[in-house]
Design an enzyme around this catalytic site. Structure first.
Site, PDB file in Angstrom:
ATOM      1  N   HIS A 126       0.721  -1.099  -0.122  1.00  0.00           N
ATOM      2  CA  HIS A 126       0.104   0.063  -0.050  1.00  0.00           C
ATOM      3  C   HIS A 126       0.671   1.289   0.014  1.00  0.00           C
ATOM      4  CE1 HIS A 126      -3.624  -2.333   0.486  1.00  0.00           C
ATOM      5  NE2 HIS A 126      -3.388  -2.705   1.649  1.00  0.00           N
ATOM      6  N   ASP A 163      -2.975 -10.689  -2.080  1.00  0.00           N
ATOM      7  CA  ASP A 163      -3.362 -10.357  -0.552  1.00  0.00           C
ATOM      8  C   ASP A 163      -4.676  -9.883  -1.064  1.00  0.00           C
ATOM      9  OD1 ASP A 163      -1.840  -8.738   1.667  1.00  0.00           O
ATOM     10  OD2 ASP A 163      -3.762  -7.573   1.003  1.00  0.00           O
ATOM     11  N   HIS A 165      -6.361  -7.363  -0.134  1.00  0.00           N
ATOM     12  CA  HIS A 165      -6.439  -5.855  -0.473  1.00  0.00           C
ATOM     13  C   HIS A 165      -5.716  -5.592  -1.713  1.00  0.00           C
ATOM     14  CE1 HIS A 165      -6.670  -6.165   3.840  1.00  0.00           C
ATOM     15  NE2 HIS A 165      -7.765  -5.351   3.738  1.00  0.00           N
TER      16      HIS A 165
HETATM   17 ZN   LIG Z   1      -3.985  -7.195   2.848  1.00  0.00          ZN
END
Ligand SMILES: [Zn+2]
Length: 307
Positions: A126, A163, A165
């Site tokens: 991220h 993942d 996300h």
């Molecule tokens: Zn994640």
């Protein structure tokens, strides 16, 4: 040929406060499972060095790197965003986490290891060119990719990110770099609420609905990732290995099982075998159900190592 296993004690000292899911116990759970299974004895263990500012600046704005150094507190916690914080050990942990990717690339490129797994935190996918978010400070996998390209001269590198996300930071860094393919599956709509409409010919985003079982993940990989990887023919394969899409992970809300992680690891090994001289570096991203995380990483490494 062996699988290298990289970590560093500093990664256990980065602590974002009581009750934070991205906790030091994650690495202990992985370590315990690798020891209990006997797998650890067969891995080439390496201590991860710190990444240099020059290595970080290949993917991050130099002023962002300097800003992170300045944020590092002498005591207590400082918050970089709503869910990402630093204690006095976090800078060291983040430098060793990114440095693990650099060292892992060197080990694989020199032939000292066939592939590598980096058991590090904070995670990275991220973190954008100039932003920390979602528990991430530096984008570890991106630092590794840039090292493989700029130091070792590779021209086509793929990242597989499973993942739960969307790896918005990795996409931010490589969106305009056609030499880097990012193949991603993620729950959508869900944090960080990106990815569903931002793909291009080298950003292969496959959103999955909440609750999706492994069968839907496998269809996404088979129908979207695999043809793109066959077309791209990567010279090196990275894995953003988050295990928060597991059935037992309350944060993720998907329903993958160990067998799905085994399946995708075997598939990626086959891609690496055909195009990339078996070269794989896998970086830990998310995974917050400690028992499931330990089992999933053990299954993943068992496949990587062929044991
Ligand atoms: Zn994640």
């Amino acid at each position: 040929m062996h699988t290298a296993y990289l970590t560093h004690p500093a990664c256990l000292k980065h602590d974002m406060g009581a009750g934070h899911p991205e906790c030091p116990e994650r690495l202990l759970a992985i370590n315990d499972q690798l020891i209990a299974s006997g797998l650890m004895d067969y891995l080439d263990q390496h201590e991860a060095p710190k990444a240099s500012k020059e290595e970080l600046a290949r993917v991050h704005a130099p002023e962002y790197v300097e800003w992170i150094f300045r944020q590092s507190p002498d005591s207590g916690l400082i918050h970089l965003d709503g869910d990402t914080a630093m204690n006095r050990f976090s800078l060291d942990a983040a430098l060793h986490a990114a440095g693990a990717a650099v060292r892992a690339v060197d080990l694989v490129m020199s032939g000292q290891a066939q592939n590598a797994f980096c058991s590090v935190r904070p995670p990275g996918h991220h973190a954008g060119r100039a932003s920390a978010s979602g528990f991430c400070i530096f984008n570890n996998v991106a630092v590794g990719v840039a090292h493989a390209m700029q130091h070792h001269g590779l021209q086509r590198i793929a990242i597989a990110d499973f993942d739960v996300h969307h790896g918005n930071g990795t996409e931010d860094i490589f969106r305009n770099h056609p030499g880097v393919m990012l193949c991603s599956t993620f729950r959508h709509p869900y944090y960080p609420y990106s990815g569903a409409g931002s793909g291009n010919d080298h950003i292969i985003n496959v959103p999955l609905a909440a609750g999706s079982p492994g069968a839907e993940f496998r269809v996404a990989v088979s129908e979207h990732w695999l043809p793109a990887l066959e077309r791209f023919q990567p010279e090196f394969l990275f894995i953003s290995a988050g295990f928060d899409a597991h059935l037992e992970d309350d944060m993720g809300g998907l329903s993958l099982k160990e067998a799905d992680y085994l399946w995708v690891t075997e598939l990626l090994k086959d891609v690496a075998h055909r195009y990339a001289s078996d070269r794989i570096v896998s970086m830990l991203e998310g995974g917050y159900a400690l028992h499931a995380l330990g089992r999933c990483v053990m299954t993943h490494i068992k496949s990587l190592s062929g044991l």
